[in-house]
Design a protein around this motif. Structure first.
Motif, PDB file in Angstrom:
ATOM      1  N   TYR A   1      -1.476   5.066  -8.128  1.00  0.00           N
ATOM      2  CA  TYR A   1      -0.059   5.227  -7.793  1.00  0.00           C
ATOM      3  C   TYR A   1       0.101   5.460  -6.290  1.00  0.00           C
ATOM      4  O   TYR A   1       0.966   4.864  -5.645  1.00  0.00           O
ATOM      5  CB  TYR A   1       0.553   6.389  -8.569  1.00  0.00           C
ATOM      6  CG  TYR A   1       2.019   6.591  -8.282  1.00  0.00           C
ATOM      7  CD1 TYR A   1       2.983   5.879  -8.978  1.00  0.00           C
ATOM      8  CD2 TYR A   1       2.442   7.480  -7.306  1.00  0.00           C
ATOM      9  CE1 TYR A   1       4.333   6.038  -8.714  1.00  0.00           C
ATOM     10  CE2 TYR A   1       3.787   7.655  -7.029  1.00  0.00           C
ATOM     11  CZ  TYR A   1       4.728   6.937  -7.733  1.00  0.00           C
ATOM     12  OH  TYR A   1       6.066   7.099  -7.445  1.00  0.00           O
ATOM     13  N   ALA A   2      -0.743   6.319  -5.716  1.00  0.00           N
ATOM     14  CA  ALA A   2      -0.671   6.570  -4.273  1.00  0.00           C
ATOM     15  C   ALA A   2      -0.977   5.302  -3.498  1.00  0.00           C
ATOM     16  O   ALA A   2      -0.307   4.985  -2.502  1.00  0.00           O
ATOM     17  CB  ALA A   2      -1.635   7.682  -3.890  1.00  0.00           C
ATOM     18  N   TYR A   3      -1.982   4.583  -3.937  1.00  0.00           N
ATOM     19  CA  TYR A   3      -2.391   3.334  -3.288  1.00  0.00           C
ATOM     20  C   TYR A   3      -1.249   2.321  -3.271  1.00  0.00           C
ATOM     21  O   TYR A   3      -0.939   1.739  -2.226  1.00  0.00           O
ATOM     22  CB  TYR A   3      -3.601   2.777  -4.026  1.00  0.00           C
ATOM     23  CG  TYR A   3      -4.122   1.447  -3.552  1.00  0.00           C
ATOM     24  CD1 TYR A   3      -4.811   1.334  -2.346  1.00  0.00           C
ATOM     25  CD2 TYR A   3      -3.961   0.290  -4.318  1.00  0.00           C
ATOM     26  CE1 TYR A   3      -5.323   0.114  -1.920  1.00  0.00           C
ATOM     27  CE2 TYR A   3      -4.467  -0.927  -3.910  1.00  0.00           C
ATOM     28  CZ  TYR A   3      -5.149  -1.020  -2.700  1.00  0.00           C
ATOM     29  OH  TYR A   3      -5.650  -2.230  -2.279  1.00  0.00           O
ATOM     30  N   LEU A   4      -0.609   2.147  -4.423  1.00  0.00           N
ATOM     31  CA  LEU A   4       0.454   1.144  -4.545  1.00  0.00           C
ATOM     32  C   LEU A   4       1.790   1.642  -4.008  1.00  0.00           C
ATOM     33  O   LEU A   4       2.363   1.074  -3.068  1.00  0.00           O
ATOM     34  CB  LEU A   4       0.613   0.743  -6.012  1.00  0.00           C
ATOM     35  CG  LEU A   4      -0.576   0.095  -6.711  1.00  0.00           C
ATOM     36  CD1 LEU A   4      -0.297  -0.009  -8.201  1.00  0.00           C
ATOM     37  CD2 LEU A   4      -0.886  -1.274  -6.125  1.00  0.00           C
ATOM     38  N   ARG A   5       2.288   2.711  -4.604  1.00  0.00           N
ATOM     39  CA  ARG A   5       3.658   3.145  -4.304  1.00  0.00           C
ATOM     40  C   ARG A   5       3.743   3.883  -2.979  1.00  0.00           C
ATOM     41  O   ARG A   5       4.735   3.750  -2.247  1.00  0.00           O
ATOM     42  CB  ARG A   5       4.185   4.035  -5.438  1.00  0.00           C
ATOM     43  CG  ARG A   5       5.681   4.290  -5.352  1.00  0.00           C
ATOM     44  CD  ARG A   5       6.458   3.003  -5.551  1.00  0.00           C
ATOM     45  NE  ARG A   5       7.883   3.187  -5.370  1.00  0.00           N
ATOM     46  CZ  ARG A   5       8.537   3.033  -4.209  1.00  0.00           C
ATOM     47  NH1 ARG A   5       7.856   2.710  -3.120  1.00  0.00           N
ATOM     48  NH2 ARG A   5       9.838   3.194  -4.129  1.00  0.00           N
ATOM     49  N   GLY A   6       2.701   4.664  -2.668  1.00  0.00           N
ATOM     50  CA  GLY A   6       2.712   5.362  -1.389  1.00  0.00           C
ATOM     51  C   GLY A   6       2.700   4.396  -0.221  1.00  0.00           C
ATOM     52  O   GLY A   6       3.416   4.578   0.773  1.00  0.00           O
ATOM     53  N   THR A   7       1.908   3.344  -0.328  1.00  0.00           N
ATOM     54  CA  THR A   7       1.847   2.338   0.743  1.00  0.00           C
ATOM     55  C   THR A   7       3.163   1.587   0.848  1.00  0.00           C
ATOM     56  O   THR A   7       3.658   1.332   1.957  1.00  0.00           O
ATOM     57  CB  THR A   7       0.693   1.363   0.487  1.00  0.00           C
ATOM     58  OG1 THR A   7      -0.520   2.088   0.310  1.00  0.00           O
ATOM     59  CG2 THR A   7       0.534   0.401   1.649  1.00  0.00           C
ATOM     60  N   ALA A   8       3.727   1.213  -0.286  1.00  0.00           N
ATOM     61  CA  ALA A   8       5.003   0.498  -0.264  1.00  0.00           C
ATOM     62  C   ALA A   8       6.100   1.349   0.357  1.00  0.00           C
ATOM     63  O   ALA A   8       6.941   0.855   1.124  1.00  0.00           O
ATOM     64  CB  ALA A   8       5.383   0.078  -1.677  1.00  0.00           C
ATOM     65  N   LEU A   9       6.102   2.648   0.055  1.00  0.00           N
ATOM     66  CA  LEU A   9       7.092   3.537   0.652  1.00  0.00           C
ATOM     67  C   LEU A   9       6.869   3.657   2.155  1.00  0.00           C
ATOM     68  O   LEU A   9       7.822   3.599   2.942  1.00  0.00           O
ATOM     69  CB  LEU A   9       7.009   4.921   0.004  1.00  0.00           C
ATOM     70  CG  LEU A   9       7.937   5.993   0.587  1.00  0.00           C
ATOM     71  CD1 LEU A   9       9.394   5.573   0.471  1.00  0.00           C
ATOM     72  CD2 LEU A   9       7.703   7.325  -0.105  1.00  0.00           C
ATOM     73  N   ARG A  10       5.633   3.816   2.557  1.00  0.00           N
ATOM     74  CA  ARG A  10       5.338   3.971   3.985  1.00  0.00           C
ATOM     75  C   ARG A  10       5.883   2.806   4.810  1.00  0.00           C
ATOM     76  O   ARG A  10       6.405   2.995   5.906  1.00  0.00           O
ATOM     77  CB  ARG A  10       3.828   4.091   4.180  1.00  0.00           C
ATOM     78  CG  ARG A  10       3.424   4.097   5.647  1.00  0.00           C
ATOM     79  CD  ARG A  10       1.924   4.163   5.800  1.00  0.00           C
ATOM     80  NE  ARG A  10       1.539   3.969   7.196  1.00  0.00           N
ATOM     81  CZ  ARG A  10       0.666   4.710   7.850  1.00  0.00           C
ATOM     82  NH1 ARG A  10       0.088   5.723   7.243  1.00  0.00           N
ATOM     83  NH2 ARG A  10       0.359   4.449   9.098  1.00  0.00           N
ATOM     84  N   LEU A  11       5.752   1.582   4.300  1.00  0.00           N
ATOM     85  CA  LEU A  11       6.175   0.405   5.065  1.00  0.00           C
ATOM     86  C   LEU A  11       7.523  -0.143   4.607  1.00  0.00           C
ATOM     87  O   LEU A  11       7.856  -1.295   4.903  1.00  0.00           O
ATOM     88  CB  LEU A  11       5.099  -0.681   4.978  1.00  0.00           C
ATOM     89  CG  LEU A  11       3.776  -0.333   5.669  1.00  0.00           C
ATOM     90  CD1 LEU A  11       2.783  -1.486   5.553  1.00  0.00           C
ATOM     91  CD2 LEU A  11       3.998   0.013   7.133  1.00  0.00           C
ATOM     92  N   SER A  12       8.300   0.677   3.936  1.00  0.00           N
ATOM     93  CA  SER A  12       9.599   0.208   3.441  1.00  0.00           C
ATOM     94  C   SER A  12      10.614  -0.041   4.556  1.00  0.00           C
ATOM     95  O   SER A  12      11.668  -0.628   4.327  1.00  0.00           O
ATOM     96  CB  SER A  12      10.170   1.204   2.429  1.00  0.00           C
ATOM     97  OG  SER A  12      10.305   2.493   3.003  1.00  0.00           O
ATOM     98  N   TRP A  13      10.306   0.401   5.770  1.00  0.00           N
ATOM     99  CA  TRP A  13      11.180   0.135   6.919  1.00  0.00           C
ATOM    100  C   TRP A  13      11.044  -1.301   7.422  1.00  0.00           C
ATOM    101  O   TRP A  13      11.892  -1.786   8.174  1.00  0.00           O
ATOM    102  CB  TRP A  13      10.823   1.070   8.081  1.00  0.00           C
ATOM    103  CG  TRP A  13       9.394   0.944   8.528  1.00  0.00           C
ATOM    104  CD1 TRP A  13       8.344   1.698   8.115  1.00  0.00           C
ATOM    105  CD2 TRP A  13       8.848  -0.016   9.439  1.00  0.00           C
ATOM    106  NE1 TRP A  13       7.172   1.285   8.720  1.00  0.00           N
ATOM    107  CE2 TRP A  13       7.462   0.232   9.537  1.00  0.00           C
ATOM    108  CE3 TRP A  13       9.413  -1.060  10.178  1.00  0.00           C
ATOM    109  CZ2 TRP A  13       6.618  -0.539  10.339  1.00  0.00           C
ATOM    110  CZ3 TRP A  13       8.572  -1.823  10.979  1.00  0.00           C
ATOM    111  CH2 TRP A  13       7.187  -1.555  11.064  1.00  0.00           C
ATOM    112  N   MET A  14      10.002  -1.989   7.020  1.00  0.00           N
ATOM    113  CA  MET A  14       9.663  -3.297   7.595  1.00  0.00           C
ATOM    114  C   MET A  14      10.681  -4.365   7.206  1.00  0.00           C
ATOM    115  O   MET A  14      10.845  -4.674   6.025  1.00  0.00           O
ATOM    116  CB  MET A  14       8.258  -3.702   7.142  1.00  0.00           C
ATOM    117  CG  MET A  14       7.718  -4.939   7.825  1.00  0.00           C
ATOM    118  SD  MET A  14       6.013  -5.287   7.289  1.00  0.00           S
ATOM    119  CE  MET A  14       5.141  -3.905   8.043  1.00  0.00           C
ATOM    120  N   PRO A  15      11.392  -4.968   8.164  1.00  0.00           N
ATOM    121  CA  PRO A  15      12.419  -5.958   7.841  1.00  0.00           C
ATOM    122  C   PRO A  15      11.832  -7.339   7.565  1.00  0.00           C
ATOM    123  O   PRO A  15      10.717  -7.655   7.999  1.00  0.00           O
ATOM    124  CB  PRO A  15      13.283  -5.982   9.107  1.00  0.00           C
ATOM    125  CG  PRO A  15      12.322  -5.652  10.205  1.00  0.00           C
ATOM    126  CD  PRO A  15      11.339  -4.671   9.607  1.00  0.00           C
TER     127      PRO A  15
END
Length: 279
Positions: free
Chosen positions: A240-254
């Protein structure tokens, strides 16, 4: 010879210094000066962006506890009269070309290193805590879903996280030397491994068409490393950290800025869907 044109956060500059018989890397860090608003610095050692953290980690010897991965040899940390700090480091060659197999091998080393540190809690005051929350706040990423993800990440076993485990920060002929420890601190198992993939695609360390293969191989290698080091926790939490944590971290990327970012965005959308199955 200057090594970087763009120096974020506390770094004043980075140089390779050569003599007839030796070479080293000099990194100068400071609290004052102009800083990009997304890469701030702070005077408080408990702040996620504490300016002197990289010097602290080398002075402490903490990185000597890493298994399979290691930091460059520190040749000295020196206070300068202007308040800045000079960190002299071993000059390490760049890693070889990043293939899927090479990424998986690094992830396995990372898993072994982080499993050991997760079993032996860290308590140094200057280690970053809440780094991801601060990173997101600077980028105005907030809301109930963000809080829910962060809350779950806090329940995942914590370890020493690099917080910028980008392929460019992994050096050496065998890709075992990790540099740039300015943000290191406590974080969930799995977060650094996700950065290795997603930031690697976004910054074109390897081809976008390798995204899914790289994601699968890094996960396989990381879990193999954790297990070989004796970690016996719940794999679902780390995934979950690998998938969702990474996606959240880079969610600013346009979208629409460059193809590599679009490929990263597409991969992370798939990761969010996979993470929902673990919720």
């Amino acid at each position: 010879m200057a090594l970087e044109e763009r120096i974020p956060a506390a770094s004043v500059g980075l140089w390779r210094v050569r003599t007839q018989s030796d070479s080293a890397v000099l990194k100068v860090i400071a609290l004052g000066g102009k800083h990009h608003p997304r890469w701030p610095v702070a005077a408080d050692e408990s702040h996620p962006y504490y300016w002197r953290r990289e010097a602290c980690v080398y002075e402490s010897g903490l990185l000597d506890r890493l298994v399979d991965l290691h930091a460059p040899e520190c040749r000295g940390v020196f206070e300068r009269t202007d308040g800045s700090v000079a960190v002299w480091l071993e000059d390490v060659p760049e890693a070889r070309a990043w293939t899927v197999e090479a990424l998986g091998a690094v992830a396995e080393r990372l898993g072994r290193a982080q499993a050991g540190l997760a079993a032996d809690p860290l308590d140094e005051r200057w280690l970053s805590r809440g780094w991801l929350r601060e990173y997101l706040g600077i980028r105005d990423i907030e809301g109930p879903e963000v809080e829910a993800v962060l809350a779950r990440l806090e329940k995942v076993p914590q370890t020493l996280c690099h917080h910028d485990f980008h392929p460019a920060n992994v050096l050496g002929d065998d890709s075992s030397v990790v540099i740039d420890w300015a943000y290191c601190g406590l974080g969930a198992l799995g977060l650094d491994a996700g950065v290795l993939v997603a930031d690697g695609i976004a910054d074109e360390a390897f081809a976008p068409e390798l995204a899914d293969a790289a994601g699968d191989e890094v996960w396989r290698g990381y879990v193999a490393g954790l297990r070989s080091a004796g970690w016996q926790g719940r794999e679902e939490d780390v995934r979950y950290a690998y998938l969702r944590g990474t996606a959240l971290r880079l969610s600013w990327m346009p979208l629409g800025v460059k193809p590599a970012w679009d490929a990263t965005h597409a991969l992370l959308e798939r990761w969010v869907e996979q993470a929902r199955e673990l919720a």
